[in-house]
Design a protein around this motif. Sequence first.
Motif, short mmCIF file in Angstrom:
data_model
loop_
_atom_site.label_atom_id
_atom_site.label_comp_id
_atom_site.label_asym_id
_atom_site.label_seq_id
_atom_site.Cartn_x
_atom_site.Cartn_y
_atom_site.Cartn_z
N GLY A 23 57.48 25.48 59.46
CA GLY A 23 57.72 25.53 60.91
C GLY A 23 59.09 25.03 61.30
O GLY A 23 59.88 24.60 60.45
N ASP A 24 59.35 25.05 62.60
CA ASP A 24 60.67 24.69 63.13
C ASP A 24 60.67 23.26 63.65
O ASP A 24 59.62 22.78 64.06
N PRO A 25 61.81 22.59 63.72
CA PRO A 25 63.13 23.04 63.26
C PRO A 25 63.30 22.96 61.75
O PRO A 25 64.30 23.43 61.22
N GLY A 26 62.35 22.37 61.02
CA GLY A 26 62.49 22.27 59.57
C GLY A 26 63.48 21.18 59.17
O GLY A 26 63.66 20.20 59.89
N VAL A 27 64.16 21.41 58.05
CA VAL A 27 65.07 20.36 57.52
C VAL A 27 66.38 20.36 58.30
O VAL A 27 66.99 21.41 58.49
N VAL A 28 66.78 19.20 58.77
CA VAL A 28 68.03 19.09 59.52
C VAL A 28 69.10 18.35 58.72
O VAL A 28 70.28 18.52 58.97
N VAL A 29 68.66 17.50 57.81
CA VAL A 29 69.62 16.76 56.99
C VAL A 29 69.14 16.84 55.54
O VAL A 29 67.96 16.63 55.26
N HIS A 30 70.06 17.16 54.63
CA HIS A 30 69.75 17.00 53.21
C HIS A 30 70.93 16.27 52.57
O HIS A 30 71.97 16.87 52.33
N GLY A 31 70.75 15.00 52.39
CA GLY A 31 71.83 14.18 51.82
C GLY A 31 72.35 13.19 52.84
O GLY A 31 72.77 13.57 53.93
N ILE A 32 72.23 11.89 52.53
CA ILE A 32 72.86 10.89 53.40
C ILE A 32 73.78 10.01 52.55
O ILE A 32 73.57 9.84 51.35
N SER A 33 74.82 9.50 53.20
CA SER A 33 75.87 8.80 52.45
C SER A 33 75.47 7.36 52.16
O SER A 33 76.08 6.42 52.69
N VAL A 34 74.41 7.21 51.38
CA VAL A 34 73.97 5.87 51.00
C VAL A 34 73.72 5.86 49.49
O VAL A 34 73.47 6.89 48.88
N LYS A 35 73.78 4.67 48.92
CA LYS A 35 73.47 4.50 47.50
C LYS A 35 72.60 3.28 47.34
O LYS A 35 73.00 2.21 47.78
N PRO A 36 71.38 3.40 46.80
CA PRO A 36 70.76 4.63 46.34
C PRO A 36 70.21 5.42 47.52
O PRO A 36 70.09 4.89 48.60
N GLY A 37 69.88 6.68 47.25
CA GLY A 37 69.18 7.46 48.26
C GLY A 37 69.88 8.71 48.73
O GLY A 37 69.43 9.35 49.69
#
Length: 408
Positions: A275-289
């Motif tokens: 369904g919508d909107p679905g994935v908006v972010v893939h990858g965040i600037s953190v370590k770890p994660g």
Amino acid sequence: MELFKTKSINEVQEILRSLSLDISLGYEEVALVEGLHRILCNSIESPRDIPEFNRSTVDGYAVKAADTHGANESIPAMLKNMGEIEMGTNTSIEINTGECVYVPTGGMMPEGSDSVVMIECVEEMDNDLILVHQSVAAGENTLLKGEDMKKREVIFDKGHRLRPQDLGLLAGMGFKSVHVYGKLKVGVISTGDELVQPGDELSLGKVIDMNTYSISAAVLEDGGEVVDTAIVPDDIEILKDKLRIMMSTCHLVLVSGGSSMGHRDVTKDAINSIGDPGVVVHGISVKPGKPTIIGKVGETLMIGLPGQPVSALVVYKILINIIMKALGGSGLKMSTTKGKLAVNIPSAPGREHYVMVRIDKDEAENVVHPVHGKSGMLSMMSKADGFVKIESNKEGLNKGTDVTIYLF
Ligand SMILES: Nc1nc2c(c(=O)[nH]1)N[C@H]1C(S)=C(S)[C@@H](COP(=O)(O)OP(=O)(O)OC[C@H]3O[C@@H](n4cnc5c(N)ncnc54)[C@H](O)[C@@H]3O)O[C@H]1N2
Ligand code: MOO
């Protein structure tokens, strides 16, 4: 080649805020103790002065402070004992200059008194006379009307998360219940063909599921409700079915594992295809994660936590604070303490780095040591007292730097 387009924590904050706009936790009235860790949906002011009358904070004699001035061991002040205040009763006794009244700790101060001399500083004579061997200042050994809380004083703002001391104070104001936001309803899914439950047969190649337990416990600690949990294989259809089921009862679904770029990492596609909107972010600037996924389907937030057990729990802690703030609370502030780094900690710029640390108490201050390990080693978090944040523009922190430790 598909690469993560990582977002900064600030960008993630904005995105989660806008994704949360139409999510409502609702409201409910709960008995006081049930209010522990819940979030107030309105501000609260005190309906009365606390205490409601001037009280003694010691066992002793209520006096006029001026009558004791200059009194000491060799030259005591002599006062007339006018009687005794009974605990829990209103007193009509009034004292004048040269008089005193016995008052127990917490008892009502008689009219005319302004301070209390402790019992061990007086000598009780036979003939209703009291020798006072120490002078007291006006207000000494008393808790005055309204000194704890003033009538109509706002004690808690809307969004405040209730702690044991807050519930005691609310009881002291006469409240029997509180109005709070509904609990955040959370579904927790662990994905991976390799996962088995604790206690199940463990053939070589299988791994016991840790994330369901660490993440569910963290949700409970934060005042949320774990509505459903599941272990799901790396199979997009099975994951889609489970997500659809959880969507109907949860405000938030946390899926750990399958967040990266591997052939069997299906979390992103599963969220996108239901369904919508679905994935908006893939990858965040953190370590770890770094491989974290943020999405939404209908009115349910869906977070793909990295499968590595340390990464999953660290990312949960970072994001839940932002989510709770976006949903109307004041956020789940982690407790912090200060300390000095015992050694240099290097860091690669570009990602906010969370370094697990252990605190040694020196005579003068907290000495902070990094706990080394990889994000697949959850013992690293068990051995740690908290983490230190290294900002994304820094190449590390030098030995001796004063740091804030986020305790967990
Ligand atoms: N080619 C790349 N590979 C990886 C990258 C990358 O950028 N490019 N990122 C790495 C990072 S960083 C992380 S973190 C992991 C995230 O992986 P996934 O979210 O896809 O997780 P899995 O592959 O399913 O599992 C990783 C690891 O964690 C163990 N695991 C998973 N779930 C649990 C659980 N519930 N309890 C205990 N242990 C669990 C799993 O067995 C794996 O060992 O990706 C890197 N790869
Ligand atoms: O960033 Mo992964 O989450 O380091 O192990």
